[in-house]
Design a protein around this motif. Structure first.
Motif, mmCIF file in Angstrom:
data_model
loop_
_atom_site.group_PDB
_atom_site.id
_atom_site.type_symbol
_atom_site.label_atom_id
_atom_site.label_comp_id
_atom_site.label_asym_id
_atom_site.label_seq_id
_atom_site.Cartn_x
_atom_site.Cartn_y
_atom_site.Cartn_z
ATOM 1 N N LEU A 95 -0.847 -9.494 5.771
ATOM 2 C CA LEU A 95 -0.734 -8.257 5.009
ATOM 3 C C LEU A 95 0.641 -8.161 4.356
ATOM 4 O O LEU A 95 0.755 -7.811 3.175
ATOM 5 C CB LEU A 95 -0.992 -7.042 5.906
ATOM 6 N N ALA A 96 1.687 -8.484 5.103
ATOM 7 C CA ALA A 96 3.041 -8.459 4.542
ATOM 8 C C ALA A 96 3.164 -9.439 3.379
ATOM 9 O O ALA A 96 3.763 -9.118 2.343
ATOM 10 C CB ALA A 96 4.071 -8.786 5.628
ATOM 11 N N ALA A 97 2.572 -10.614 3.521
ATOM 12 C CA ALA A 97 2.630 -11.621 2.447
ATOM 13 C C ALA A 97 1.887 -11.136 1.204
ATOM 14 O O ALA A 97 2.337 -11.370 0.079
ATOM 15 C CB ALA A 97 2.050 -12.942 2.940
ATOM 16 N N ALA A 98 0.766 -10.458 1.396
ATOM 17 C CA ALA A 98 -0.008 -9.953 0.255
ATOM 18 C C ALA A 98 0.762 -8.850 -0.482
ATOM 19 O O ALA A 98 0.775 -8.810 -1.719
ATOM 20 C CB ALA A 98 -1.366 -9.437 0.730
ATOM 21 N N VAL A 119 -4.057 -2.174 3.392
ATOM 22 C CA VAL A 119 -2.984 -1.189 3.570
ATOM 23 C C VAL A 119 -3.620 0.188 3.717
ATOM 24 O O VAL A 119 -4.367 0.629 2.857
ATOM 25 C CB VAL A 119 -1.989 -1.216 2.385
ATOM 26 N N THR A 120 -3.299 0.849 4.824
ATOM 27 C CA THR A 120 -3.851 2.179 5.075
ATOM 28 C C THR A 120 -2.826 3.287 4.862
ATOM 29 O O THR A 120 -3.185 4.440 4.667
ATOM 30 C CB THR A 120 -4.388 2.281 6.518
ATOM 31 N N GLU A 121 -1.541 2.928 4.923
ATOM 32 C CA GLU A 121 -0.481 3.927 4.754
ATOM 33 C C GLU A 121 0.780 3.217 4.266
ATOM 34 O O GLU A 121 1.072 2.104 4.669
ATOM 35 C CB GLU A 121 -0.189 4.597 6.098
ATOM 36 N N GLY A 154 -1.791 -2.133 9.294
ATOM 37 C CA GLY A 154 -2.177 -1.470 8.060
ATOM 38 C C GLY A 154 -1.122 -0.566 7.464
ATOM 39 O O GLY A 154 -1.248 -0.110 6.340
ATOM 40 N N GLN A 155 -0.069 -0.289 8.220
ATOM 41 C CA GLN A 155 1.013 0.565 7.730
ATOM 42 C C GLN A 155 2.126 -0.314 7.165
ATOM 43 O O GLN A 155 2.568 -1.255 7.813
ATOM 44 C CB GLN A 155 1.566 1.427 8.857
ATOM 45 N N VAL A 156 2.576 0.017 5.975
ATOM 46 C CA VAL A 156 3.640 -0.738 5.319
ATOM 47 C C VAL A 156 4.844 0.174 5.144
ATOM 48 O O VAL A 156 4.717 1.283 4.630
ATOM 49 C CB VAL A 156 3.180 -1.287 3.948
ATOM 50 N N ALA A 165 2.091 -1.550 -3.262
ATOM 51 C CA ALA A 165 1.822 -1.744 -1.838
ATOM 52 C C ALA A 165 0.533 -1.047 -1.422
ATOM 53 O O ALA A 165 -0.298 -1.612 -0.704
ATOM 54 C CB ALA A 165 2.995 -1.237 -1.004
ATOM 55 N N ALA A 166 0.345 0.180 -1.897
ATOM 56 C CA ALA A 166 -0.853 0.951 -1.544
ATOM 57 C C ALA A 166 -2.118 0.302 -2.079
ATOM 58 O O ALA A 166 -3.197 0.461 -1.502
ATOM 59 C CB ALA A 166 -0.727 2.376 -2.062
ATOM 60 N N GLY A 167 -1.996 -0.455 -3.164
ATOM 61 C CA GLY A 167 -3.160 -1.089 -3.777
ATOM 62 C C GLY A 167 -3.598 -2.386 -3.130
ATOM 63 O O GLY A 167 -4.625 -2.953 -3.498
ATOM 64 N N VAL A 168 -2.861 -2.860 -2.145
ATOM 65 C CA VAL A 168 -3.228 -4.109 -1.476
ATOM 66 C C VAL A 168 -4.301 -3.828 -0.429
ATOM 67 O O VAL A 168 -4.193 -2.883 0.354
ATOM 68 C CB VAL A 168 -1.982 -4.757 -0.814
#
Length: 125
Positions: free
Chosen positions: A58-61, A113-115, A86-88, A107-110
């Motif tokens: 997720l971080a890489a995406a 990602v939930t928050e 899911g939280q960034v 970030a929100a569009g990946v």
């Protein structure tokens, strides 16, 4: 008498005193307390990134989405991000409020990602 021997004689006679100044603010207990600060107290840093495959992916995406945006400055592309469950969380300094908002939207569009917690600051001009 050699210089070293003369110094030892003077020191033992009390004519030369050596002192070591200690930092009164430092103590082993104080060091332990500094380590106990919570993530909220010190803010999330890159070292808080969980090391499990799901969070790393997720971080890489999110990082790829940010880096691939040609409108962002180098500073914006180098913000710190931590993805966990899911939280960034985004931290760093960017050139404008527009960049700050753009990074949050990216970030929100990946997927996954939930928050998004946007702790980015805008550089003072």
């Amino acid at each position: 008498m050699t210089l070293i021997a003369r110094g030892l004689v003077l020191a033992s006679a009390g004519l030369i005193s050596l002192s070591v100044a200690a930092d009164p603010a430092w103590s082993p207990a104080g060091a332990d307390e500094a380590r106990k600060t919570t993530t909220e107290d010190r803010g999330i840093t890159a070292t808080d990134q969980p090391n499990n495959p799901r969070d790393l992916d997720l971080a890489a995406a999110v990082r790829a989405a940010i880096v691939d945006d040609e409108t962002l400055s180098t500073a914006a592309k180098n913000v710190t991000l931590v993805a966990a469950s899911g939280q960034v969380t985004l931290r760093g300094t960017v050139d404008s409020a527009e960049e700050k908002a753009r990074i949050e939207r990216l970030a929100a569009g990946v997927a996954g990602v939930t928050e998004v917690r946007n702790d980015i600051t805008v550089k003072a001009r």
